[in-house]
Enzyme design. Sequence first.
Site, mmCIF file in Angstrom:
data_model
loop_
_atom_site.group_PDB
_atom_site.id
_atom_site.type_symbol
_atom_site.label_atom_id
_atom_site.label_comp_id
_atom_site.label_asym_id
_atom_site.label_seq_id
_atom_site.Cartn_x
_atom_site.Cartn_y
_atom_site.Cartn_z
ATOM 1 N N GLY A 133 0.818 -1.212 0.000
ATOM 2 C CA GLY A 133 0.000 0.000 0.000
ATOM 3 C C GLY A 133 0.851 1.261 0.000
ATOM 4 O O GLY A 133 0.550 2.232 -0.699
ATOM 5 N N SER A 155 -3.371 -3.349 -0.720
ATOM 6 C CA SER A 155 -2.271 -4.064 -0.081
ATOM 7 C C SER A 155 -2.714 -5.484 0.265
ATOM 8 O O SER A 155 -3.828 -5.686 0.759
ATOM 9 C CB SER A 155 -1.871 -3.322 1.199
ATOM 10 O OG SER A 155 -0.928 -4.078 1.923
ATOM 11 N N THR A 161 12.461 -7.338 -10.611
ATOM 12 C CA THR A 161 11.894 -8.667 -10.798
ATOM 13 C C THR A 161 10.685 -8.840 -9.890
ATOM 14 O O THR A 161 10.734 -8.515 -8.703
ATOM 15 C CB THR A 161 12.958 -9.741 -10.498
ATOM 16 O OG1 THR A 161 14.062 -9.518 -11.367
ATOM 17 C CG2 THR A 161 12.395 -11.146 -10.709
ATOM 18 N N CYS A 199 1.219 3.058 13.120
ATOM 19 C CA CYS A 199 2.360 3.927 12.867
ATOM 20 C C CYS A 199 2.474 5.018 13.917
ATOM 21 O O CYS A 199 3.560 5.486 14.204
ATOM 22 C CB CYS A 199 2.245 4.589 11.497
ATOM 23 S SG CYS A 199 1.462 3.566 10.289
HETATM 24 C C1 LIG Z 1 -1.844 -0.449 5.854
HETATM 25 C C2 LIG Z 1 -2.227 0.751 5.056
HETATM 26 C C3 LIG Z 1 -1.353 1.291 4.095
HETATM 27 C C4 LIG Z 1 0.043 0.763 3.891
HETATM 28 O O1 LIG Z 1 0.062 -0.486 3.287
HETATM 29 P P1 LIG Z 1 1.406 -1.399 3.412
HETATM 30 O O2 LIG Z 1 1.147 -2.537 2.504
HETATM 31 O O3 LIG Z 1 1.484 -1.802 4.859
HETATM 32 O O4 LIG Z 1 2.543 -0.555 2.992
HETATM 33 C C5 LIG Z 1 -1.776 2.368 3.355
HETATM 34 N N1 LIG Z 1 -2.999 2.897 3.536
HETATM 35 C C6 LIG Z 1 -3.866 2.421 4.446
HETATM 36 C C7 LIG Z 1 -5.204 3.038 4.580
HETATM 37 C C8 LIG Z 1 -3.508 1.339 5.239
HETATM 38 O O5 LIG Z 1 -4.366 0.879 6.144
#
Ligand SMILES: *Cc1c(COP(=O)(O)O)cnc(C)c1O
Length: 389
Positions: free
Chosen positions: A71, A199, A237, A325
């Site tokens: 994500g 994600s 890759t 976070c």
């Molecule tokens: C978890 C999350 C992300 C980040 O995704 P990752 O795959 O952990 O880098 C971005 N946006 C939202 C809303 C999320 O909940």
Amino acid sequence: MRKVYLDHSATTPVHPEVLEAMLPYYKEKFGNPSSIHEYGKVAKVALEEAREKVAKLFNCSPYEIYFTSGGTESDNLAIKGVAFANKKKGKHIIISSVEHHAVLESCKFLKKEGYEITYLPVDQYGFVDPFDLKKNIKDDTILVSIMHVNNETGTIQPIEELVRIAKEKGVYFHTDAVQSAGKIPIDVGKLPVDLASISAHKIYGPKGVGAIYIRKGTRIIPLSHGGHHERSRRAGTENIPGIVGLGEAVEMVLKDMDKHNKHLKNLTETFFKKLKETVKDIQLNGHPEKRIPSTLNISFKGVEGESIILSLDMKGVAVASGSACTSGSLEPSHVLSAMRIEPAVAQSSIRFSFGRENVIDDVDYTLSVLPEIIERLRSMSPIYAQSKK
Ligand SMILES: *Cc1c(COP(=O)(O)O)cnc(C)c1O
């Protein structure tokens, strides 16, 4: 001791079927999809099959799906890729004030590079007012980025109207759909966004893999340079086992979305109803109805969210305060602050995010330990005692 995992907005366990589908691509099917021999062809077929599965999530062409490392990378690519490619047209970007850090920090970086960022305010539920968006679009606006579902509150942004306004003005629209994927439909025919991020690890797939939908014709430049992977939009890759896992996870969540939403709704509604009966002075943050069925963000007035997390953890229950976070810092969440929730109330908030493997016994167990924890913490809290005078 029973273990209850209620932090699915942070990450989900990999579903056994997803893992099963991935394993051959670590073992005998280990080829590089760019190779022209048999090993390569096998990997290439898996790559393109996964792309077709992910395309079904958006109801788009497989050629509009690009695999990334998750994500965060998808959000970075959407924001910076569009910003760099369209800087001749303008340098103004509009986002909401409740975005994920991947969007916020990408914009902060762009600001240092001379871009102008407008942060739209939200109301008490976390909704952006379409009128605010309309008012803030200028001739040099190149991108609007507003998330579909908020990761801290579970509130569903009514983005249809926002998308319509941006499209009318010819401005690209990106949505972070990480938390909505697999829970609510994201048909890009009906919701005509230009870019959307997802994600795998939020939908029972592996960590470190994700995808971005990029509408055909969108002007965007890659952030990583190298080989011609992902039609030159993302060099490197491909993570074939991860991508296979993402494809499998998407297929799974699409197949039984309604069934699982009902299950999750039952769990969260039962939990909240019983919690209200046993613990007073609590408040649900976010919209009471326009929300995904899995997530509840609740403030327990007079206590620190962190203390609740640690006490619940000792009883085997895993929850979060705000986003993963921001935990560890004592700053109240930027999302709850933007919703004008008082700092003390924001700091007392806990996010309970349920998942497919949770059962009603998990709800009962959590409710058997939580009220005592809150009572104990409140009895030690000078803030709570004062508020009761
Ligand atoms: C978890 C999350 C992300 C980040 O995704 P990752 O795959 O952990 O880098 C971005 N946006 C939202 C809303 C999320 O909940």
